[in-house]
Design an enzyme around this catalytic site. Sequence first.
Site, mmCIF file in Angstrom:
data_model
loop_
_atom_site.group_PDB
_atom_site.id
_atom_site.type_symbol
_atom_site.label_atom_id
_atom_site.label_comp_id
_atom_site.label_asym_id
_atom_site.label_seq_id
_atom_site.Cartn_x
_atom_site.Cartn_y
_atom_site.Cartn_z
ATOM 1 N N ASP A 39 5.225 -18.361 24.721
ATOM 2 C CA ASP A 39 5.843 -19.602 24.255
ATOM 3 C C ASP A 39 4.883 -20.047 22.910
ATOM 4 O O ASP A 39 4.650 -21.322 22.755
ATOM 5 C CB ASP A 39 5.611 -20.369 25.373
ATOM 6 C CG ASP A 39 4.195 -20.712 25.970
ATOM 7 O OD1 ASP A 39 3.305 -19.830 25.555
ATOM 8 O OD2 ASP A 39 4.149 -21.490 26.822
ATOM 9 N N HIS A 244 -2.676 -2.280 0.198
ATOM 10 C CA HIS A 244 -2.857 -3.353 0.944
ATOM 11 C C HIS A 244 -3.413 -3.096 2.146
ATOM 12 O O HIS A 244 -2.856 -3.388 3.546
ATOM 13 C CB HIS A 244 -1.157 -3.675 1.307
ATOM 14 C CG HIS A 244 -0.490 -4.169 0.085
ATOM 15 N ND1 HIS A 244 1.119 -4.279 0.079
ATOM 16 C CD2 HIS A 244 -0.850 -4.735 -1.192
ATOM 17 C CE1 HIS A 244 1.161 -4.814 -1.289
ATOM 18 N NE2 HIS A 244 0.375 -5.057 -1.788
ATOM 19 N N ASP A 261 -9.090 -8.614 -2.370
ATOM 20 C CA ASP A 261 -7.842 -9.382 -2.772
ATOM 21 C C ASP A 261 -7.277 -10.540 -1.793
ATOM 22 O O ASP A 261 -7.204 -10.212 -0.788
ATOM 23 C CB ASP A 261 -6.739 -8.273 -2.994
ATOM 24 C CG ASP A 261 -5.391 -8.747 -3.685
ATOM 25 O OD1 ASP A 261 -5.274 -9.817 -3.560
ATOM 26 O OD2 ASP A 261 -4.747 -7.865 -3.968
ATOM 27 N N ASP A 272 -4.119 -16.226 -6.303
ATOM 28 C CA ASP A 272 -4.176 -14.631 -6.259
ATOM 29 C C ASP A 272 -5.064 -13.960 -7.049
ATOM 30 O O ASP A 272 -5.056 -13.893 -8.344
ATOM 31 C CB ASP A 272 -2.841 -14.105 -6.316
ATOM 32 C CG ASP A 272 -2.587 -12.671 -5.950
ATOM 33 O OD1 ASP A 272 -3.499 -11.946 -5.650
ATOM 34 O OD2 ASP A 272 -1.474 -12.068 -6.403
ATOM 35 N N HIS A 351 0.651 0.791 -9.289
ATOM 36 C CA HIS A 351 1.518 -0.547 -8.997
ATOM 37 C C HIS A 351 1.755 -1.215 -10.187
ATOM 38 O O HIS A 351 0.883 -0.632 -11.427
ATOM 39 C CB HIS A 351 0.558 -1.427 -7.925
ATOM 40 C CG HIS A 351 -0.631 -1.710 -8.648
ATOM 41 N ND1 HIS A 351 -1.023 -2.761 -9.381
ATOM 42 C CD2 HIS A 351 -1.876 -1.327 -8.053
ATOM 43 C CE1 HIS A 351 -2.304 -2.958 -9.762
ATOM 44 N NE2 HIS A 351 -2.937 -1.820 -8.820
ATOM 45 N N HIS A 355 2.910 -9.743 -11.697
ATOM 46 C CA HIS A 355 4.056 -10.315 -10.881
ATOM 47 C C HIS A 355 4.169 -11.940 -11.007
ATOM 48 O O HIS A 355 2.976 -12.340 -11.383
ATOM 49 C CB HIS A 355 4.079 -9.900 -9.558
ATOM 50 C CG HIS A 355 2.932 -10.331 -8.506
ATOM 51 N ND1 HIS A 355 2.660 -11.439 -8.262
ATOM 52 C CD2 HIS A 355 1.924 -9.548 -8.337
ATOM 53 C CE1 HIS A 355 1.397 -11.651 -7.872
ATOM 54 N NE2 HIS A 355 1.057 -10.413 -7.652
ATOM 55 N N HIS A 362 4.465 -13.235 -4.442
ATOM 56 C CA HIS A 362 5.197 -12.568 -5.189
ATOM 57 C C HIS A 362 6.532 -13.469 -5.541
ATOM 58 O O HIS A 362 7.514 -13.206 -4.880
ATOM 59 C CB HIS A 362 5.550 -11.168 -4.598
ATOM 60 C CG HIS A 362 4.358 -10.350 -4.428
ATOM 61 N ND1 HIS A 362 4.224 -9.348 -3.343
ATOM 62 C CD2 HIS A 362 3.177 -10.047 -5.079
ATOM 63 C CE1 HIS A 362 3.167 -8.764 -3.408
ATOM 64 N NE2 HIS A 362 2.730 -9.119 -4.494
ATOM 65 N N GLU A 384 -3.459 -7.623 -13.062
ATOM 66 C CA GLU A 384 -4.018 -7.030 -11.965
ATOM 67 C C GLU A 384 -4.199 -5.444 -12.145
ATOM 68 O O GLU A 384 -3.663 -4.717 -11.392
ATOM 69 C CB GLU A 384 -3.771 -7.473 -10.687
ATOM 70 C CG GLU A 384 -1.972 -7.221 -10.357
ATOM 71 C CD GLU A 384 -1.606 -7.709 -9.188
ATOM 72 O OE1 GLU A 384 -2.113 -7.089 -8.047
ATOM 73 O OE2 GLU A 384 -1.089 -8.647 -8.936
ATOM 74 N N TYR A 388 -7.698 3.782 -8.486
ATOM 75 C CA TYR A 388 -7.796 3.912 -7.300
ATOM 76 C C TYR A 388 -8.147 5.739 -7.443
ATOM 77 O O TYR A 388 -6.951 6.435 -7.378
ATOM 78 C CB TYR A 388 -6.829 3.771 -6.508
ATOM 79 C CG TYR A 388 -6.402 2.227 -6.680
ATOM 80 C CD1 TYR A 388 -7.180 1.269 -6.108
ATOM 81 C CD2 TYR A 388 -5.262 2.143 -7.787
ATOM 82 C CE1 TYR A 388 -6.720 -0.106 -6.496
ATOM 83 C CE2 TYR A 388 -4.956 0.533 -7.770
ATOM 84 C CZ TYR A 388 -5.569 -0.510 -7.212
ATOM 85 O OH TYR A 388 -5.318 -1.646 -7.750
ATOM 86 N N ARG A 405 -9.851 -2.838 -8.801
ATOM 87 C CA ARG A 405 -8.934 -3.564 -9.162
ATOM 88 C C ARG A 405 -9.568 -5.158 -9.530
ATOM 89 O O ARG A 405 -10.319 -5.678 -8.726
ATOM 90 C CB ARG A 405 -7.771 -4.033 -7.963
ATOM 91 C CG ARG A 405 -6.576 -4.917 -8.604
ATOM 92 C CD ARG A 405 -5.360 -4.775 -7.729
ATOM 93 N NE ARG A 405 -5.496 -5.469 -6.563
ATOM 94 C CZ ARG A 405 -5.530 -4.651 -5.333
ATOM 95 N NH1 ARG A 405 -5.534 -3.420 -5.356
ATOM 96 N NH2 ARG A 405 -5.647 -5.152 -4.068
ATOM 97 N N GLU A 407 -8.146 -8.951 -10.819
ATOM 98 C CA GLU A 407 -6.838 -9.724 -11.159
ATOM 99 C C GLU A 407 -7.224 -11.243 -11.379
ATOM 100 O O GLU A 407 -8.143 -11.855 -10.728
ATOM 101 C CB GLU A 407 -6.114 -9.719 -9.706
ATOM 102 C CG GLU A 407 -4.824 -10.690 -9.645
ATOM 103 C CD GLU A 407 -4.097 -10.492 -8.417
ATOM 104 O OE1 GLU A 407 -3.075 -10.745 -8.301
ATOM 105 O OE2 GLU A 407 -4.960 -9.936 -7.151
#
Length: 441
Positions: A39, A244, A261, A272, A351, A355, A362, A384, A388, A405, A407
Amino acid sequence: MSEISRQEFQRRRQALVEQMQPGSAALIFAAPEVTRSADSEYPYRQNSDFWYFTGFNEPEAVLVLIKSDDTHNHSVLFNRVRDLTAEIWFGRRLGQDAAPEKLGVDRALAFSEINQQLYQLLNGLDVVYHAQGEYAYADVIVNSALEKLRKGSRQNLTAPATMIDWRPVVHEMRLFKSPEEIAVLRRAGEITAMAHTRAMEKCRPGMFEYHLEGEIHHEFNRHGARYPSYNTIVGSGENGCILHYTENECEMRDGDLVLIDAGCEYKGYAGDITRTFPVNGKFTQAQREIYDIVLESLETSLRLYRPGTSILEVTGEVVRIMVSGLVKLGILKGDVDELIAQNAHRPFFMHGLSHWLGLDVHDVGVYGQDRSRILEPGMVLTVEPGLYIAPDAEVPEQYRGIGIRIEDDIVITETGNENLTASVVKKPEEIEALMVAARKQ
């Protein structure tokens, strides 16, 4: 305070009405509550399209925009009734009496009466705009109203003959940010930048990734951003190669990098940012060599993004920088042009470069084939680049397991772009200086 005014929401509703056919109604439904377990519900997060037109953060709500003809239109909100017992347990409700003044709608009706009221609002119209398939409960309500109209010909009831999905129109509207939206996004960027700076200052070998996650969320909360705009990524060592990665449970080791990130949600809008830095405050030579390629890619993108360019065009320049840099390090071997033609960079940069950013991290809006849409002022997007190097990659050993990365978030302006997240450092020497200074305090 940076926030969206009531007048802005009214302008958005009017802009949608102007694109609707005469004799039509648009139905925009609130997000339902989502059960976490038993609940208990997840913290409520409004549907971004509904929020875009109302700024109203309650479930069980529907916005109805009715366009009778080119000069007559009105708005109706269905929302929950005031209920003293429910409000003691679960919090205040706006109710019907306060909604017109608070939200700028023409009138408000009880959501509990929608099955008795909606079909009457749709009676005699030609077109209904509805995002069919988005929410099952919404489809049930709409289909029930239409069925009543279809079966009510003897009572002079007529149903709209056409249903149109409003999402393509609305998502094109959302792609172009107003000055008020840009101000909120700028604040989201500032808060997110402060959180990343805090993470750099607090980081020490032996801490766990979730410790930095906690520092970041603490900084969000300190500045009025209750929630992250997406699941925070804190990936140290080889975890930085997982795009991710959200487990955030490993110990951060001396000599490793940590890739963060993370972005806050502020007044519904997303920040972001990604930054990658050494856990001990000092880049190794191999880490610095990869980092410099990514940083050059970012800085080049920031110079190139302006009206008239496209994500596709700028990505092409970034790929050339990356391939050239990887060839110099011996990670790739061969002619740069041939390697680009072979997409030889894809195992290391898999990637997209950018975006859209807005109410969703996104964000919505058409990109065009291969992201070839020409950029215009008011568009907000991320930049970004990343590299890798998998732990088992067949490359010189010193580069294996490095994931980097960087960004930032930008808004396209009339003359170029504004970096909304420039206040958090990204040059290696500035990162090292910040982390050294923090350790002396």
